[in-house]
Every structure is written in structure tokens, then in C-alpha cells.
Scaffold this motif. Structure first.
Motif, mmCIF file in Angstrom:
data_model
loop_
_atom_site.group_PDB
_atom_site.id
_atom_site.type_symbol
_atom_site.label_atom_id
_atom_site.label_comp_id
_atom_site.label_asym_id
_atom_site.label_seq_id
_atom_site.Cartn_x
_atom_site.Cartn_y
_atom_site.Cartn_z
ATOM 1 N N HIS A 1 20.675 56.889 38.802
ATOM 2 C CA HIS A 1 19.290 56.448 38.622
ATOM 3 C C HIS A 1 19.001 56.179 37.146
ATOM 4 O O HIS A 1 18.314 55.212 36.807
ATOM 5 C CB HIS A 1 18.317 57.507 39.142
ATOM 6 C CG HIS A 1 18.225 57.576 40.629
ATOM 7 N ND1 HIS A 1 19.251 58.048 41.414
ATOM 8 C CD2 HIS A 1 17.233 57.220 41.482
ATOM 9 C CE1 HIS A 1 18.884 57.995 42.685
ATOM 10 N NE2 HIS A 1 17.665 57.492 42.755
ATOM 11 N N LYS B 1 17.687 52.705 35.650
ATOM 12 C CA LYS B 1 16.403 52.673 34.941
ATOM 13 C C LYS B 1 16.579 52.193 33.501
ATOM 14 O O LYS B 1 15.740 51.451 32.985
ATOM 15 C CB LYS B 1 15.766 54.061 34.962
ATOM 16 C CG LYS B 1 14.396 54.136 34.282
ATOM 17 C CD LYS B 1 13.780 55.519 34.448
ATOM 18 C CE LYS B 1 12.405 55.596 33.798
ATOM 19 N NZ LYS B 1 11.752 56.918 34.005
ATOM 20 N N LYS C 1 13.336 55.447 39.652
ATOM 21 C CA LYS C 1 13.966 54.134 39.846
ATOM 22 C C LYS C 1 12.907 53.025 39.790
ATOM 23 O O LYS C 1 12.616 52.381 40.783
ATOM 24 C CB LYS C 1 14.723 54.093 41.183
ATOM 25 C CG LYS C 1 15.578 52.839 41.379
ATOM 26 C CD LYS C 1 16.345 52.933 42.709
ATOM 27 C CE LYS C 1 17.101 51.646 42.988
ATOM 28 N NZ LYS C 1 16.213 50.534 43.366
#
Length: 345
Positions: free
Chosen positions: A74, A78, A214
């Protein structure tokens, strides 16, 4: 049932260039402008006919992310999307990224592979090429530095300092969810530290936690602008909170702003969670940050171009600088708007 032993490969066994090759071999070049990517002294990009748009962000463990509740995949995803959001906020299209990381010896090769898998998924989803970067050791923790490179044309690039009196203030998506997702994750972290082994209670809040872990950049909105021949008069992405970003536009444009509380889009899950925490949903939306939506202004004559576009909300108007920045509440009151968003330093 015994726990399976997770394989752990020491990064030092590959060496710097071996590590870069290992991590980037699954990043094929997809853009015609990417002439040369990883593997030479520098990347080569052909932006003939376009303006080059460049943005860089640094993410530092313990300040910008917490690995107690942020999966590495994640984090990788990101780290790319938040940089691409800056390019979209210029009404441009991102084409390439470079990734530099510094990490301590607590990170194994498998851990860094997980991080780069998240980056690969983001690059694939947004159609950008990873064309370079660097790796280094860190005395403590993990540091990421991402540079995004995009293309735009002079007649469509949107700046922060070009809003005009009479322009309409518009917001995409919904605000405040990422902030509340962070509050849940921080609460559960503290409970775990106080009572090790306890299972987290995430209250089935997949939406707001997902908005924190996310986030997505608004590529779709930029494509809608192109399709509908709309060019914002000014634009910024909402990373530090709506109030703070509106201050940026108004200050740099030399204007004031009038914001309607009823025009601020807030998801129902955000509303409910804010109330559970004893917080005002509008305050979370104004000051929370990390939503990575777009705040932009348009000429009033273009209002018909966005009136029926999905996920775009008209929330106010640009006024004279002497009128300042004001919030018109649902109760009919008018208050000076204060920027209390995320402070980087």
C-alpha cells in the motif's frame, strides 16, 4: 499449526546495481516519450511539443507513514499516486516517475520487493514509466523520494495564482475520509501497544481506511476536462486540507473566497465516523488532508460544462481580496475561514 518461516534475503547480497536491476525489471516502458529508462547514467525523455511538468515529494517513516498499520505494498502504491496527483493538479498528464529509497538493515529484499510491487501496480494503473532513481542505506527507518514528470500544453496548464473574481469554486469527490481513517488506525495502534495481541477493531470502515492507505489520483477528472473542453482557471490538489488549499489559491491569486458549507462533499461513512468520534464532519473535511481530490475554479460561463459531470461539486465563489476568505455555514452564519491543515514541518 506452526507458523511458516518467511524467507529473508539480505539486500547486501545483491549490491546497489544488482538491487536496482532486480527491483525495476518488472517496469516496462509504455510511453513513447520515454526513450531511455533505468540502466544508463540518466533517463532520456522526449517532450517535443509539450511543456514538462515536474513534482517531487519525500515520504519519511514516522512522519508521513507508520509501518505498524501501513502495508508495504500500500505504501508503494500511495507513494506513486500522491505524486501523480500533483501533476494532474496542473491539468497535465504524468508520464514518468523516478524512485529513490534509503532504508535501514531491518528491511529484507522481500520487504522491498513488496514495496516495489505496490509501485508497479500504481505505474501500470496510471500508465506511467519508472525511468530511474537511487538506493541508499539509512541509519534508521525508510525514506522515499519520488519525482513525477508529466506533459501539458501551454493553453491548458492550470496554476494556483490565476483564479479571478467571479470564478466558481469546485471540488471533486469527497473530503475528510482519509483523516478519519487515520484516526481509526492510530486508535487501534495505541490499543495494540497497550494490550499486545488484541485484534484490531476497524468497525467495517473499509471506505475511509482505504482512503488513507490507498488513495487514488483523479486522472478521470482530468480526462473529463479534456473531453468537455474545460480548462480550470486555477487548480490545486487537496493534500493538506480544503481550507489550506483554498488559502493557497486565494493568496497566490490575490483574491478572496466564499465557501458554502453545504457545498463541501462528505461521504456518509465519513459523516457517521466523525460523529462517533465527537467531531464535526465539516471540520474534518476542511482541515483533514490526504484526500488527494482536486480543488479548482472555473469561469462562470463554463458552468454548463460541469453541471452534469459526475463527482464534481460547486462549493463557492471567488470574491475580492478585501472580503477575505469566509465560510457560510448550514445554519446561515458567516465565519472567517481558518487553515488548520497538515503542517509538514
Amino acid at each position: 499449526m506452526q507458523d511458516q518461516q518467511v524467507p529473508r534475503t539480505d539486500i547486501g547480497t545483491l549490491g546497489e546495481f544488482g538491487l536496482i536491476d532486480h527491483l525495476t525489471r518488472q517496469f516496462p516502458l509504455e510511453n513513447a516519450s520515454s526513450l531511455k529508462g533505468v540502466g544508463d547514467d540518466a533517463a532520456v525523455i522526449d517532450n517535443t511539443g509539450f511543456l514538462t511538468v515536474v513534482s517531487t515529494d519525500m515520504l519519511v517513516e514516522g512522519i508521513h507513514f507508520d509501518l505498524m498499520y501501513t502495508p508495504l505494498k500500500h505504501l508503494g502504491y500511495k507513494s506513486i499516486t500522491v505524486n501523480l496527483s500533483d501533476i494532474y493538479a496542473m491539468n497535465a498528464q504524468p508520464k514518468q516517475v523516478t524512485v529513490s529509497i534509503a532504508m535501514s538493515n531491518r528491511f529484507s529484499l522481500e520487504a522491498v520487493e513488496e514495496l516495489y510491487e505496490g509501485m508497479r501496480l500504481a505505474c501500470k494503473h496510471y500508465g506511467v514509466d519508472l525511468v530511474g532513481g537511487d538506493t541508499s542505506s539509512s541509519n534508521k527507518g525508510l525514506i522515499l523520494s519520488i519525482t513525477a514528470i508529466g506533459q501539458g500544453t501551454a493553453d491548458k496548464i492550470a496554476y494556483r495564482n490565476t483564479a479571478k473574481i467571479g470564478d466558481l469554486i469546485c471540488i471533486t469527490g469527497d473530503l475528510g475520509a482519509a483523516y478519519l481513517g487515520l484516526q481509526i488506525l492510530e486508535r487501534e495502534k495505541q490499543i495494540f501497544l497497550d494490550t499486545p495481541g488484541v485484534q484490531p477493531d476497524l468497525e467495517a470502515q473499509d471506505y475511509i481506511i482505504g482512503r488513507q492507505l490507498k488513495p487514488e489520483a483523479r486522472k478521470d477528472v482530468i480526462e473529463m476536462f479534456e473531453k468537455n473542453q474545460l480548462v480550470p482557471t486555477a487548480m490545486i490538489d487537496i493534500s493538506d486540507g480544503l481550507a489550506s488549499e483554498l488559502f493557497h489559491i486565494c493568496t497566490q491569486s490575490g483574491v478572496g473566497g466564499y465557501l458554502e458549507e453545504s457545498g463541501i462533499p462528505i461521504h456518509p461513512d465519513t459523516q457517521m465516523q466523525a460523529i462517533k468520534f465527537g467531531l464535526d464532519p465539516a471540520t474534518c473535511a476542511l482541515n483533514g488532508g490526504e484526500d488527494y481530490e482536486l480543488l479548482f475554479t472555473i469561469d462562470p460561463k463554463d458552468v454548463d460544462k460541469i453541471r452534469f459531470l459526475p463527482d464534481i461539486y460547486i462549493a463557492g465563489e471567488i470574491v475580492e481580496a478585501k472580503d477575505g476568505l469566509k465560510l457560510h455555514t448550514k445554519g446561515g452564519n458567516i465565519h472567517p475561514l481558518k487553515a488548520q491543515g497538515w503542517q509538514h514541518m
